[in-house]
Scaffold this active site. Structure first.
Site, PDB file in Angstrom:
ATOM      1  CG  ASP A 153      -2.003   0.797   1.181  1.00  0.00           C
ATOM      2  OD1 ASP A 153      -2.085   1.806   0.566  1.00  0.00           O
ATOM      3  OD2 ASP A 153      -2.950   0.759   1.941  1.00  0.00           O
ATOM      4  CG  ASP A 224      -9.310   3.244   1.062  1.00  0.00           C
ATOM      5  OD1 ASP A 224      -8.595   3.050   0.151  1.00  0.00           O
ATOM      6  OD2 ASP A 224      -9.030   3.071   2.205  1.00  0.00           O
TER       7      ASP A 224
HETATM    8  C1  GLA Z   1      -5.434   2.001   2.757  1.00  0.00           C
HETATM    9  C2  GLA Z   1      -6.106   0.825   1.856  1.00  0.00           C
HETATM   10  C3  GLA Z   1      -6.996   0.244   2.732  1.00  0.00           C
HETATM   11  C4  GLA Z   1      -6.494  -0.224   3.837  1.00  0.00           C
HETATM   12  C5  GLA Z   1      -6.020   0.699   4.672  1.00  0.00           C
HETATM   13  C6  GLA Z   1      -5.057   0.070   6.014  1.00  0.00           C
HETATM   14  O1  GLA Z   1      -6.289   3.062   2.964  1.00  0.00           O
HETATM   15  O2  GLA Z   1      -6.713   1.491   0.696  1.00  0.00           O
HETATM   16  O3  GLA Z   1      -7.765  -0.819   1.731  1.00  0.00           O
HETATM   17  O4  GLA Z   1      -5.340  -1.355   3.654  1.00  0.00           O
HETATM   18  O5  GLA Z   1      -5.042   1.533   4.131  1.00  0.00           O
HETATM   19  O6  GLA Z   1      -4.468   1.177   6.525  1.00  0.00           O
END
Ligand code: GLA
Length: 403
Positions: A153, A224
């Site tokens: 990520d 997200d």
């Molecule tokens: C980001 C990702 C999410 C999750 C969070 C965890 O926002 O896009 O899917 O993994 O981080 O902190």
């Protein structure tokens, strides 16, 4: 003249080939993520509270409630498992995850696989330590633990590296980002363990164009997801035009499932799941498995819908046409079959003004025998037939022999 001069050479080539030892058949190649990965991920329900026990409980449920047998194999720990790095750079788990190797063994003993999470920056999105400068070390540790899946990520890599090293130079920032993903791709490959590599950088810089070449098996295409229809529908709309980038081993990821979370209606849960299957999306459930309602389990384990997602051709659906707020999406399946989804994205479509299906726009001629994948009943699709769909509901059909 030229012909006769080249003859002896050709003859020699035949002799050389004939006398060469027979080539051994190549060992079968393991295609990682030959179909979109299926499983469960801790983030959408547990977020930062997830513990070793939650992962074990979820694995128990998946093995016992029919989900494993329906194809849900990966149990993925998202952010917040990380502790501190020691003097030799080894990253330890925090107190919520006392023994990752033992957890991996436990998950494997259930016939499941274990996934983990990190990022290319100094910190993850939840501000736990990430992998910058420790990529090979971390990848090797994951492999030693028996990890089968890594979600990587971007988050703090943006301020840590991109903005710091290339302020005001967007193109250079993107190059730094691609290089960071490539670095972890190589580190994972060097472990020799098949580890699904999931890129999470929200679709920046047309990730679908470059991720497969550096070993990416899936890549997030958007920001997200949230457990509300507006978020699900926006993400769905952003998938238009991406179908050609998906295929065996490399998939567009419109983010994990919210089925069973928040206040989604049954129709919304059904439509979300149907459309993710149409999109050949990874199916990573994200709900509270020990407390899953039967109607949610019925959605998540609908074998006919899962079979659309997992179709071995790997052809993601495209948006074919819309009529007002009703959308028609279709995808080709193996053996010449076809799946069609008709989604009412609006608030109502009733008999005073029902939607009429235009088969010609789908390349179909005359009436078609189909299976309604939510009722399980055979239905006949006829041209211009009126369809009434409740708000945010869907008709999902499979036509075995389209005409
Ligand atoms: C980001 C990702 C999410 C999750 C969070 C965890 O926002 O896009 O899917 O993994 O981080 O902190």
């Amino acid at each position: 003249m030229r012909l006769s001069a080249s003859l002896p050479l050709a003859a020699l080539a035949i002799i050389v080939f004939a006398s060469a030892p027979k080539a051994q058949p190549a060992p079968p190649q393991v295609v990682v993520a030959a179909t979109p990965p299926m499983g469960w991920n801790s983030w959408n329900y547990f977020a930062g509270k997830v513990t070793d026990k939650d992962i074990r409980d979820s694995a128990d449920q998946i093995a016992a409630n029919g989900m494993r047998d329906a194809g849900y194999i990966y149990v993925n720990i998202d952010d917040t498992w990380e502790g501190e790095r020691d003097a030799s750079g080894v990253l330890h788990t925090n107190s919520k995850f006392p023994d990752m190797k033992a957890l991996a063994d436990y998950v494997h003993s259930k016939g499941l696989k274990l996934g983990i999470y990190s990022g290319p920056g100094t910190k993850t999105c939840a501000r736990y330590p990430a992998s910058l400068g420790h990529e090979e070390q971390d990848a090797k540790m994951y492999a030693d633990w028996g990890i089968d899946y890594l979600k990587y990520d971007l988050c703090s890599f943006i301020p840590d590296v991109m903005q710091k090293q290339a302020p005001n130079d967007k193109a250079e920032q993107m190059r730094l980002m691609v290089a960071a993903y490539e670095k972890m791709g190589k580190a994972l490959k060097a472990t020799g363990r098949p580890i699904v590599y999931s890129l999470c950088q929200y679709g920046w810089d047309s990730v679908w164009e470059w991720a497969p070449a550096l070993g990416g098996n899936l890549w997030r295409t958007t920001g997200d997801i949230e457990a509300r229809w507006g978020s699900i529908y926006d993400i769905l709309s952003e998938q238009r035009g991406l179908a050609s980038y998906a295929g065996p081993g490399h998939w567009n990821d419109p983010d994990m499932l919210e089925v069973g979370n928040g206040k989604l209606s049954l129709a919304e849960n059904r439509s979300h799941f149907s459309m993710w299957a149409m999109l050949a999306a990874p199916l990573l459930a994200g709900n509270d498995l020990p407390n899953m309602k039967p109607e949610i389990k019925d959605i998540l384990t609908n074998r006919d819908v899962i079979a659309i997602d997992q179709d071995s051709l790997g052809k993601q659906a495209g948006h074919i046409y819309s009529n007002g707020e009703v959308e028609v999406w279709a995808r080709d399946l193996k053996d010449g079959a076809k799946a069609i989804a008709i989604l009412n994205a609006g608030s109502d479509v009733y008999s005073t003004h029902p939607f009429h299906l235009d088969l010609a726009k789908l390349g179909l001629h005359g009436s078609q025998k189909a299976k309604d994948l939510w009722t399980g009943k055979e239905i006949e699709l006829t041209n211009n037939m009126p369809l009434e769909l409740a708000s945010h509901d869907i008709l999902l059909v499979r036509i075995a022999a389209p005409k």
